[in-house]
Design a protein around this motif. Structure first.
Motif: not given
Lengths: 505, 505
Positions: A56-59, A62-63, A66, A90, A455, A458-459, B128, B353
């Motif tokens: 998991f990575h926050h949006p 993640m941007r 990638l 991912y 949370g 997911m982490t 997401y 999250l």
């Protein structure tokens, strides 16, 4: 990850078929086989319990991880392979044995093989002319499914998801009652149309009311009992209430397998009421439909379904077909076409070489349709009807096992209700709340820790279980077992892992 | 076609992952690689001009050639591979260089590779949480497409086909004008809503009127000129006519690339009228949208598109993305969500999250969505924006070449009109009709031979070109060049082959 021999490392798309007629075949082959290695590795990891479910990575992060840019100039074939690797790195492994998050879990490899072929065949389902084999497969599979429901004859279509399937039922019901509606619109209806569904239904039912002009106010929510099942006497009361106002009740949706609790509305008494007041009965069995395949679990959950006018049933849920595969079945033949036909002369000419009753495009509101049948047909060949039955029984038995395990640890887990299906709803209880007797106040606290635990899950990436609130309760976990990959040890892991991640909350 | 080593010939699905944890990896690998060989052979044949486009059989005969039965017991893995071979043997090769039959022709191999990965990742696009990479790809690609259209900001979504994309536009338009509609339905609207579209539009526009409660009578067909383009003065006249009756015109659909003739409604004057009367302007560029990528061909065809409120654009047509890939773009951000949101608490919780604005499920009427973005994103990486532009220019140049060739043989071919796009409409003239001057009577005869010639074409299997009548003419051929596989020699072949098959008709 090196794709090609050194002299091909700068190849790009124009070296592939159909651009390169000389070297196109070997280069295309190399490129696709390299991709297949990437996909096979993903399949292997998906089935490897030592691999994580997700990274998991926050949006925003993640941007940065990638490279999603759309360049002006082509990237190399090697770069495309690297792109595919990074994408899968991912991506959440929805087929992992510890993914319990959605109604559609699992990665059925035969259905996947079917979808690869579907992509390669790349055709549209609107005419026999360009999809002859697939159109015939639809006939065979839809007939089989109607037979299992208990319809004699009838008609069916595949739709892009259960929501659109439910919309088709709504449209057909309105059309049967008011055939002038298609041409003249609401103005030809002598009063306010009203539809009914339980307060536990899928939100797409209400969406029909919004889309089609009733308004959500005229989609009446019928109260459900403590296990989430529509109360038939309440349905009748609400029908009479609206009739007294001069409204026109015309449609009842009974849910067979609600999204959150997995509840089954009692179809028989609801069918009696529909018969009494001449209402269309639709059964939204998008979720629970798979249990029609199990002699053990079909009754009493789905008893009476053959009395309905239409049934939504999504093979991409319990049956494990790849996304998407949703079906809508009608008892009455001919309604789909008369309801939705716009007679587009350019597609559905009557003077074709072949029997044009096989052209399906004029039955649907989408015009073009994705080929969603091949993956299901191939999967059915692979498993056999008995294989599907065994799959259903296994999922139910695993859910029973989970319930039993939860009940054996009443300090750590609070079971919200005895499920009718594979939805197991519960709260996890951290150490500090274990000695407190259960009460609305404790439920509130458990509801607060639920998203925090999600949370952490997911982490950690070791597990995925969904949660949500409902009208009666704050956030709680809803665990779904719909994947053929799950065994009892995965359920043991799930319960241990939740405790490891959440005990100090 | 032998799949497996002799001791594995009786393997079936339970020998694959996830059922068989011991031997599952190698057996799964063997099975999938064998399938890939079948698919690669199909790709090779698709690109081989010595192979036929199709092997036609009537439905009843085809049923006998195939074994479509759904057995009770599993078939072997070997049988599944044989099933795949047989399926492809009788499937129409829509990627063949002589397949000119639909708006979506061609088999883009990078897009196909993308779809294989999509199947393997098997996820749903609603959150997401379970589709992080793909959701971000949607953001990037949709933003790029809106930028190309000329919108600043805005919002977009992918839908299962252009018809549903058009439906989204309709819903957003109605919602913006009458936000109470969602809750209260038609009863909150003080008069009859009316929408406008040309008489050449795609039938999905009329379907919106039927589905959403206006009735087809309130979807007014605006006359088009001799090239199939909406006549703006007629639009204005018809708006005033309905206004005089107390109706409420609210929505105009301008088609950018009509299905049959490939005509472009003149957007600028239509936008002026929409501005004057405060109507929503939707541009259905499902077909013609690809030309936005060409500096040479974009103007004047799509000039003014940036003035519209919404645009449908299907990358699965001119851009060659695999089926399905359809997009709908809005100038105004926030409308999609406020129009379609049903606030399903179980999916779209606000206490997750991560930043939940990335969850798209509440913007759409389908709930679950197929991942239609990856194949397009990967294809864009492979071709680059310049590659798409070159593709558009090539398709247009090939169409110009075809028109030129047709005009050079006025005895054998009758060009119906100068096309604006890659739709080339014509009659083939058999020997016996060549000396007769063209007249409505001759057109009628040509219209009669068209389906017969199409039948011969399908039986021969060498070529696929579509035909249809329109309001002004009996059956005529509509040839589409939207495949990257086509070169000038294929057009020469097409014209020679039609003559070979049809000269004696």
């Amino acid at each position: 990850m090196s794709l090609l021999e050194s002299d091909r490392r700068n190849c790009n798309v124009v070296d592939l078929l159909p651009y390169n007629t000389q070297q196109g075949v070997p280069i295309t082959r190399e490129f696709l086989l390299k991709l297949i290695e990437v996909l096979l590795e993903f399949v292997r990891q998906t089935n490897d319990r030592n691999c994580k479910v997700l990274d998991f990575h926050h949006p925003a992060d993640m941007r940065r991880l990638l490279d999603l840019d759309l360049p002006d100039r082509p990237v190399t074939l090697q770069q495309l392979i690297d792109d595919c690797c990074l994408t899968l790195k991912y991506q959440v492994k929805t087929g992992h044995p510890r993914f319990f998050n959605q109604l559609s879990c699992g990665l059925d490899l035969v259905s996947m093989a079917g979808e690869w072929l579907t992509a390669t065949a790349n055709t549209n389902m609107f005419t026999y002319e360009i999809a002859p084999v697939f159109i015939l497969m639809e006939h065979v599979v839809m007939e089989k499914m109607r037979e299992i429901i208990g319809f004699q004859g009838g008609d069916s279509i595949l739709a892009p998801g259960g929501s659109i399937s439910n919309l088709y039922a709504f449209l057909a019901a309105r059309h049967r009652m008011f055939p002038d509606y298609k041409q003249k619109g609401l103005s030809c209806i002598p009063g306010q149309l009203v539809m009914y569904t339980s307060d536990q239904c899928h939100y797409s039912v209400k969406s029909c009311a919004a889309v089609c002009g009733l308004g959500v106010d005229n989609c009446v929510e019928v109260p459900s009992d403590e296990r989430g099942r529509m109360i038939p006497s309440e349905l009748e009361r609400l029908i009479l209430e609206r009739k007294a106002k001069g409204h026109i009740p015309f449609f009842v949706n009974a849910t067979a397998g609600t999204t959150v609790l997995g509840a089954f509305d009692p179809i028989e008494p609801i069918a009696d009421i529909c018969q009494k007041y001449n209402l269309w009965l639709h059964v939204d069995a998008a979720w629970g439909g798979g249990l029609l395949l199990s002699r053990k679990y079909r009754h009493p959950r789905l008893s009476g379904i053959e009395r309905s006018d239409s049934v939504t049933w999504n093979p991409h849920k319990l049956m494990g077909a790849l996304l998407q595969c949703s079906t809508i079945h009608f008892k009455q033949d001919g309604l789909l076409i008369s309801c939705n036909q716009m007679s587009a002369e350019y597609l559905f000419m009557q003077d074709k070489l072949y029997d044009v009753q096989y052209d399906t495009g004029d039955k649907v509101i989408q015009c073009g349709r994705h080929n969603d049948i091949f993956k299901l047909w191939l999967q059915w060949r692979a498993k056999g009807t008995e294989g599907f039955e065994k799959h259903m029984d296994t999922l139910m038995e695993l859910s029973e096992y989970m319930v039993k395990r939860i009940k054996s640890m009443p300090d750590k887990y609070y079971l919200i209700l005895e499920p009718e299906m594979v939805n197991v709803s519960f709260w996890y209880v951290p150490t500090r709340l274990r000695s407190i007797p259960h009460s609305p106040e404790r439920a509130k606290l458990l509801g607060q820790i639920t998203p925090v635990l999600k949370g952490r899950m997911m982490t950690a990436g070791t597990l995925m279980v969904g949660y949500q609130p409902d009208d009666a309760r704050p956030n709680f976990f809803r665990n779904i077992i719909s994947s053929a990959a799950v065994v009892e040890a995965d359920i043991d892991f799930l319960l241990t892992e939740l405790d490891r991640l959440g005990h100090d909350l």
